[in-house]
Design a protein around this motif. Structure first.
Motif, PDB file in Angstrom:
ATOM      1  N   GLY A 187      49.481  45.654  20.777  1.00 32.60           N
ATOM      2  CA  GLY A 187      50.890  45.798  21.146  1.00 32.60           C
ATOM      3  C   GLY A 187      51.226  45.102  22.449  1.00 32.60           C
ATOM      4  O   GLY A 187      51.675  45.741  23.400  1.00 32.60           O
ATOM      5  N   SER A 188      51.007  43.806  22.499  1.00 29.14           N
ATOM      6  CA  SER A 188      51.339  43.012  23.684  1.00 29.14           C
ATOM      7  C   SER A 188      52.603  42.213  23.387  1.00 29.14           C
ATOM      8  O   SER A 188      52.561  41.251  22.602  1.00 29.14           O
ATOM      9  CB  SER A 188      50.184  42.071  24.042  1.00 29.14           C
ATOM     10  OG  SER A 188      50.497  41.299  25.181  1.00 29.14           O
ATOM     11  N   PRO A 189      53.745  42.597  23.977  1.00 27.56           N
ATOM     12  CA  PRO A 189      55.009  41.943  23.637  1.00 27.56           C
ATOM     13  C   PRO A 189      54.941  40.423  23.764  1.00 27.56           C
ATOM     14  O   PRO A 189      54.484  39.887  24.775  1.00 27.56           O
ATOM     15  CB  PRO A 189      55.993  42.537  24.659  1.00 27.56           C
ATOM     16  CG  PRO A 189      55.431  43.883  24.962  1.00 27.56           C
ATOM     17  CD  PRO A 189      53.942  43.687  24.956  1.00 27.56           C
ATOM     18  N   ASP A 190      55.388  39.743  22.707  1.00 30.45           N
ATOM     19  CA  ASP A 190      55.396  38.287  22.700  1.00 30.45           C
ATOM     20  C   ASP A 190      56.727  37.730  23.193  1.00 30.45           C
ATOM     21  O   ASP A 190      56.871  36.522  23.376  1.00 30.45           O
ATOM     22  CB  ASP A 190      55.131  37.765  21.285  1.00 30.45           C
ATOM     23  CG  ASP A 190      56.168  38.259  20.276  1.00 30.45           C
ATOM     24  OD1 ASP A 190      56.464  39.471  20.282  1.00 30.45           O
ATOM     25  OD2 ASP A 190      56.684  37.437  19.495  1.00 30.45           O
TER      26      ASP A 190
ATOM     27  N   PHE B 289      62.053  53.704  24.221  1.00 23.69           N
ATOM     28  CA  PHE B 289      63.243  52.884  23.992  1.00 23.69           C
ATOM     29  C   PHE B 289      63.047  51.823  22.906  1.00 23.69           C
ATOM     30  O   PHE B 289      63.917  50.984  22.702  1.00 23.69           O
ATOM     31  CB  PHE B 289      63.679  52.234  25.309  1.00 23.69           C
ATOM     32  CG  PHE B 289      64.057  53.249  26.352  1.00 23.69           C
ATOM     33  CD1 PHE B 289      65.321  53.813  26.369  1.00 23.69           C
ATOM     34  CD2 PHE B 289      63.124  53.689  27.281  1.00 23.69           C
ATOM     35  CE1 PHE B 289      65.661  54.777  27.305  1.00 23.69           C
ATOM     36  CE2 PHE B 289      63.454  54.653  28.217  1.00 23.69           C
ATOM     37  CZ  PHE B 289      64.721  55.204  28.226  1.00 23.69           C
ATOM     38  N   VAL B 290      61.920  51.881  22.219  1.00 25.04           N
ATOM     39  CA  VAL B 290      61.655  50.907  21.160  1.00 25.04           C
ATOM     40  C   VAL B 290      61.966  51.540  19.809  1.00 25.04           C
ATOM     41  O   VAL B 290      61.298  52.486  19.376  1.00 25.04           O
ATOM     42  CB  VAL B 290      60.187  50.428  21.198  1.00 25.04           C
ATOM     43  CG1 VAL B 290      59.948  49.387  20.101  1.00 25.04           C
ATOM     44  CG2 VAL B 290      59.850  49.842  22.564  1.00 25.04           C
TER      45      VAL B 290
ATOM     46  N   LYS C  63      56.411  47.715  27.556  1.00 27.93           N
ATOM     47  CA  LYS C  63      56.972  47.609  26.211  1.00 27.93           C
ATOM     48  C   LYS C  63      58.492  47.479  26.240  1.00 27.93           C
ATOM     49  O   LYS C  63      59.068  46.662  25.529  1.00 27.93           O
ATOM     50  CB  LYS C  63      56.587  48.839  25.375  1.00 27.93           C
ATOM     51  CG  LYS C  63      55.154  49.310  25.546  1.00 27.93           C
ATOM     52  CD  LYS C  63      54.130  48.294  25.133  1.00 27.93           C
ATOM     53  CE  LYS C  63      52.736  48.890  25.241  1.00 27.93           C
ATOM     54  NZ  LYS C  63      51.679  47.929  24.904  1.00 27.93           N
ATOM     55  N   THR C  64      59.141  48.304  27.074  1.00 24.33           N
ATOM     56  CA  THR C  64      60.595  48.334  27.101  1.00 24.33           C
ATOM     57  C   THR C  64      61.195  47.040  27.623  1.00 24.33           C
ATOM     58  O   THR C  64      62.269  46.616  27.175  1.00 24.33           O
ATOM     59  CB  THR C  64      61.078  49.505  27.974  1.00 24.33           C
ATOM     60  OG1 THR C  64      60.494  50.714  27.487  1.00 24.33           O
ATOM     61  CG2 THR C  64      62.591  49.639  27.935  1.00 24.33           C
TER      62      THR C  64
ATOM     63  N   GLY D  69      58.925  53.294  17.875  1.00 24.50           N
ATOM     64  CA  GLY D  69      57.928  52.612  18.683  1.00 24.50           C
ATOM     65  C   GLY D  69      57.617  51.217  18.191  1.00 24.50           C
ATOM     66  O   GLY D  69      58.272  50.677  17.294  1.00 24.50           O
ATOM     67  N   MET D  70      56.576  50.655  18.763  1.00 27.78           N
ATOM     68  CA  MET D  70      56.253  49.243  18.595  1.00 27.78           C
ATOM     69  C   MET D  70      55.280  48.967  17.453  1.00 27.78           C
ATOM     70  O   MET D  70      54.821  47.838  17.275  1.00 27.78           O
ATOM     71  CB  MET D  70      55.659  48.731  19.910  1.00 27.78           C
ATOM     72  CG  MET D  70      55.499  47.244  20.027  1.00 27.78           C
ATOM     73  SD  MET D  70      55.124  46.798  21.716  1.00 27.78           S
ATOM     74  CE  MET D  70      56.771  46.784  22.402  1.00 27.78           C
TER      75      MET D  70
END
Length: 382
Positions: free
Chosen positions: A39-42, A210-211, A237-238, A320-321
């Motif tokens: 879960g590493s935001p791209d 907030f996801v 994440k947010t 969530g993510m």
């Protein structure tokens, strides 16, 4: 040969550290791997956040050591964020502590409150770091079951029948990782009451509120929660700032001061520019959350299609993510299932077992994958 510390015998290398090394090796061999594991935001932070750090590096004193407690402006921004989003009032001077990521906070909290032999209630399934840190500080993991039949929430009546006399801490994570289950106000009130009855410090790890979540909640909204509770949060994440390493913990002044005693001996403060960027992120308008979730919502629809291709079922109400998917009953091992897919289809998915024994029979998809890549993965199973 110099012998390593005995504590290293209690833990293994973090799953993703090892598995992603394997994935990178396959990529170097020319394999077209699609990574749906971590879960590493791209996506990038907002333009305003990036500009904020760019401008901040020119400020006087920007490159000096910073306060162990972070800039007053950052603590004020965190306090305003929690008041606006959760209606939680905190004193920015004494009840908030910025962290270099919430993962750091798990270690700091454990060092601040646990003695050797103390027991820690840890969710199964749950974030593996709770277990590894507990073992590293010489405490004892005591797992509590989370299952689909209880909507991934602990059965407190059953738990309270166990011997809890040695339990000092309890980790919870709502919205829950990896399942995406939400906690509601009644459940939080029951958790707080449970912690008070049993003299347990309750910590909610809350980076996913907030996801894809219409009703963000905080454990600290519960009346009297600060007496026995802490809450960790993160900008990773947010606000797409995972690599920035910005998190924070909220709680009573006494609890925060105890954590500060540990933290002040571990680092020399967060970089000034990163703190300025964090302030700007926390001041984001509602448009930021709407646009971010619009991207994830579209991706999730395609992930659901992929899950169906694999014969999996899933909860459309989870947040969530990630997408937590239940494997067909014919699948015996989640780890073998994802390894077969990795080597046959060049797609990496996380097995549920890395989050605990109750993760057997499940896999987890990350939404941090571009839409076209998800479509490509679906095509590989046509």
């Amino acid at each position: 040969m110099i012998q390593t510390a005995d504590r290293l015998q209690t833990v293994k290398e973090y799953y993703f550290s090892k598995k992603l090394r394997e994935v990178r090796s396959l990529i170097t061999q020319g394999k077209p791997i699609i990574n749906m594991g971590i879960g590493s935001p791209d996506l990038a932070p907002s333009t305003a956040v990036v500009e904020s750090i760019q401008q901040a590096v020119l400020d006087s004193g920007a490159h000096q050591y910073q306060s162990y407690q972070g800039l007053p402006e950052l603590r004020n921004a965190i306090a305003s964020f929690y008041e606006n989003k959760f209606n939680v009032i905190s004193d920015p001077a004494t009840e908030i502590l910025p962290l270099m990521g919430s993962k750091e906070g798990i270690m700091h909290i454990s060092l601040a409150f646990l003695n050797v032999g103390d027991e820690v209630l840890i969710p199964n399934p749950g974030y593996p770091t709770y277990t590894s840190v507990t073992k590293l500080v010489g405490a004892v993991p005591k797992y509590y079951d989370l299952t689909e039949t209880t909507s991934w929430f602990p059965n407190l009546e059953v738990l309270e029948k166990e011997d809890l006399t040695k339990v000092k801490l309890m980790w919870v994570s709502y919205p829950h990782m990896p399942t995406g289950a939400k906690g509601n106000k009644e459940q939080f009130a029951n958790l707080v009451a449970f912690a008070k009855r049993n003299n347990i410090l309750l910590i909610n790890d809350n980076p996913y509120s907030f996801v894809l979540n219409e009703t963000p909640t905080s454990l600290l909204e519960t009346k009297g929660a600060k007496e026995v509770c802490l809450e960790l949060n993160s900008l990773s994440k947010t606000f797409n700032m995972a690599g920035w390493r910005v998190g924070f913990v909220l709680g009573s002044a006494d609890h925060i001061n105890a954590i500060l005693k540990v933290k002040s001996n571990m680092d020399s403060g967060m970089f000034y520019g990163i703190q300025k960027g964090a302030i700007k992120a926390l001041q984001s308008t509602d448009d930021w959350y709407y646009d971010l979730n619009d991207v994830y919502r579209k991706r999730r629809k395609f992930i659901w299609q992929l899950a169906e291709k694999l014969g999996c079922t899933y909860d459309t109400k989870a947040v969530g993510m990630f997408v937590w998917a239940k494997l067909p009953k014919t699948v015996v091992s989640a780890e073998k299932f994802i390894d077969d897919i990795l080597y046959e289809k060049d797609v990496f998915i996380t097995p549920g077992t890395i989050f605990g024994s109750n993760g057997e029979g499940y896999i987890r998809f990350s939404l941090c994958v571009a839409e076209e890549k998800i479509k490509e993965a679906i095509n590989r199973f046509e």
